[in-house]
Design an enzyme around this catalytic site. Structure first.
Site, PDB file in Angstrom:
ATOM      1  N   ASP A   7       2.560   2.374   7.668  1.00 49.30           N
ATOM      2  CA  ASP A   7       4.015   2.412   7.734  1.00 49.30           C
ATOM      3  C   ASP A   7       4.441   2.486   9.194  1.00 49.30           C
ATOM      4  O   ASP A   7       3.785   3.118  10.028  1.00 49.30           O
ATOM      5  CB  ASP A   7       4.563   3.615   6.970  1.00 49.30           C
ATOM      6  N   ASP A  44       8.365  15.179   5.155  1.00 52.48           N
ATOM      7  CA  ASP A  44       8.138  16.259   4.192  1.00 52.48           C
ATOM      8  C   ASP A  44       7.194  17.349   4.698  1.00 52.48           C
ATOM      9  O   ASP A  44       7.531  18.536   4.705  1.00 52.48           O
ATOM     10  CB  ASP A  44       7.664  15.696   2.845  1.00 52.48           C
ATOM     11  N   ASP A  76      -2.463   1.899   3.745  1.00 50.64           N
ATOM     12  CA  ASP A  76      -1.210   1.283   4.178  1.00 50.64           C
ATOM     13  C   ASP A  76      -0.850   1.771   5.576  1.00 50.64           C
ATOM     14  O   ASP A  76      -1.216   2.879   5.967  1.00 50.64           O
ATOM     15  CB  ASP A  76      -0.066   1.647   3.212  1.00 50.64           C
TER      16      ASP A  76
END
Length: 369
Positions: free
Chosen positions: A70, A134, A68
């Site tokens: 992002d 994170d 993916d």
């Protein structure tokens, strides 16, 4: 090597980020999805700072093809929606935009502020946004127009050294979002990265924070593990850090009680990983069969049931209810869990018919038969 500067309280220039050029990061532009490039280019042409961010940058750096892409931008969700007719705004608390190109979906988020910690929904700057990421290996921003990586937190070096290092302070990172513990373990296992003693200790001490996490989020994380092709390594790491008991409490309990059950369960995970690595199109029901088959084996004396010609339908219904409870708190799609149960019972010799439309591909059907 280039640098990005900002000013301190006295107005003096301070280095805030390292900028890696194409000659340094060596990411080939043709590895980036062309539709992703269209989204980024259009936003930049409309005057918005826009980058590819997160796992895609990490994967590109280590030579993997990202699953993916992002995107993060200075444009607000409403502005993004106006620029792309093939898009929709999603989320209630975290408002994001999904841009569609056929079956492909690109998630576009707006830079977030740290005013409400790492989980607020206020918009901010890239300097604030990076402090909400994170771990450092996910906190890299790639500008495809300049072919540059912007690194505020030393993520490039951490990837080279195979280190999982938090961006958010340890006293807040898991309290604000407990699912980050699962991600840390997953990155450690799949990227062959080391976690520091303090990070592992914090995860063990904070594992209980997963208890109130919604079943939908836990299901999402469990499915990522099953789809990863590295479930054996991830589950092993989750067991060592006391996380798996909150993701799959019944399976964990049975593994603690029986070494034989544990060996078989882990062996099935290894078999599933081998299958997934060979064929990314394997349906979820087949994967679920690997984690429920050992439990189903313990439910009764199947040879006796078959020899006594017990009704297959009745056996299926009894098995279904017990397996449904076994996999809690995760809540996979019912048709896929049913498929996993039917497949397991068929392998045990119970005359359960699997519907023809249950197979994604004819080749898969041939493998099962």
């Amino acid at each position: 090597m280039l640098y990005r500067y900002s000013k301190d309280k006295k107005g003096q220039p301070v280095k805030t980020a390292v900028i890696y050029t194409k000659n340094e990061h060596k990411i080939p532009l043709d590895k980036i999805d062309p539709d992703c490039l269209r989204v980024v280019t259009h936003l930049k042409e409309c005057g918005f700072d826009t980058y590819i961010v997160g796992g895609a940058v990490r994967d590109l750096l280590v030579g993997k093809s990202p699953k993916d892409f992002d995107i993060v931008t200075s444009a607000t969700p409403s502005k993004i929606k106006k620029l792309f007719r093939n898009s929709r705004i999603i989320g209630k608390r975290f408002r994001l935009v999904h841009v569609f190109f056929g079956e492909k979906i690109f998630e576009v988020s707006t830079f977030r502020s740290t005013i409400d910690g790492s989980v607020g929904n206020s918009f901010g700057s890239i300097e604030e946004d990076v402090q909400r990421r994170d771990f450092t290996l996910n906190a890299l921003y790639y500008d495809p127009s300049k072919e540059q990586i912007i690194d505020y937190v030393g993520g490039v070096n951490d990837i080279k050294k195979h280190i999982v290092r938090p961006v958010i302070p340890l006293d807040r990172i898991f309290e604000e979002d407990p699912v980050r513990m699962l991600r840390a373990v997953k990155y450690s296992a799949t990227c062959r990265c080391k976690m520091s003693f303090f990070l592992k200790r914090k995860i063990r001490k904070s594992a209980h924070l997963l208890l109130p996490v919604s079943p939908s989020r836990l299901t999402e994380e469990m499915l990522k593990i099953l789809n990863s092709g590295h479930s054996l390594d991830i589950v092993s790491a989750c067991l060592k850090t006391d996380l798996y008991m909150y993701l799959q409490p019944n399976a964990t309990s049975m593994m603690y009680e029986s070494k034989e059950f544990e060996r078989s369960y882990m062996s099935h995970l290894a078999e599933m990983d081998e299958l997934v690595q060979k064929d990314k199109t394997v349906r979820l029901g087949q994967k679920l069969a690997f984690i429920v088959s050992d439990f189903i084996n313990t439910l009764t004396d199947w040879k006796k049931e078959i020899s006594s010609k017990s009704a297959a339908g009745e056996l299926y219904l009894k098995t279904w209810s017990q397996v449904r409870n076994f996999v809690l708190p995760i809540n996979p799609q019912r048709t896929e869990l049913e498929y996993a149960i039917r497949l397991t019972l068929k392998n045990l010799g119970v005359g359960i018919k699997i519907p023809k439309n249950a197979f994604v591909k004819r080749t898969a059907a041939k493998k099962e038969n």
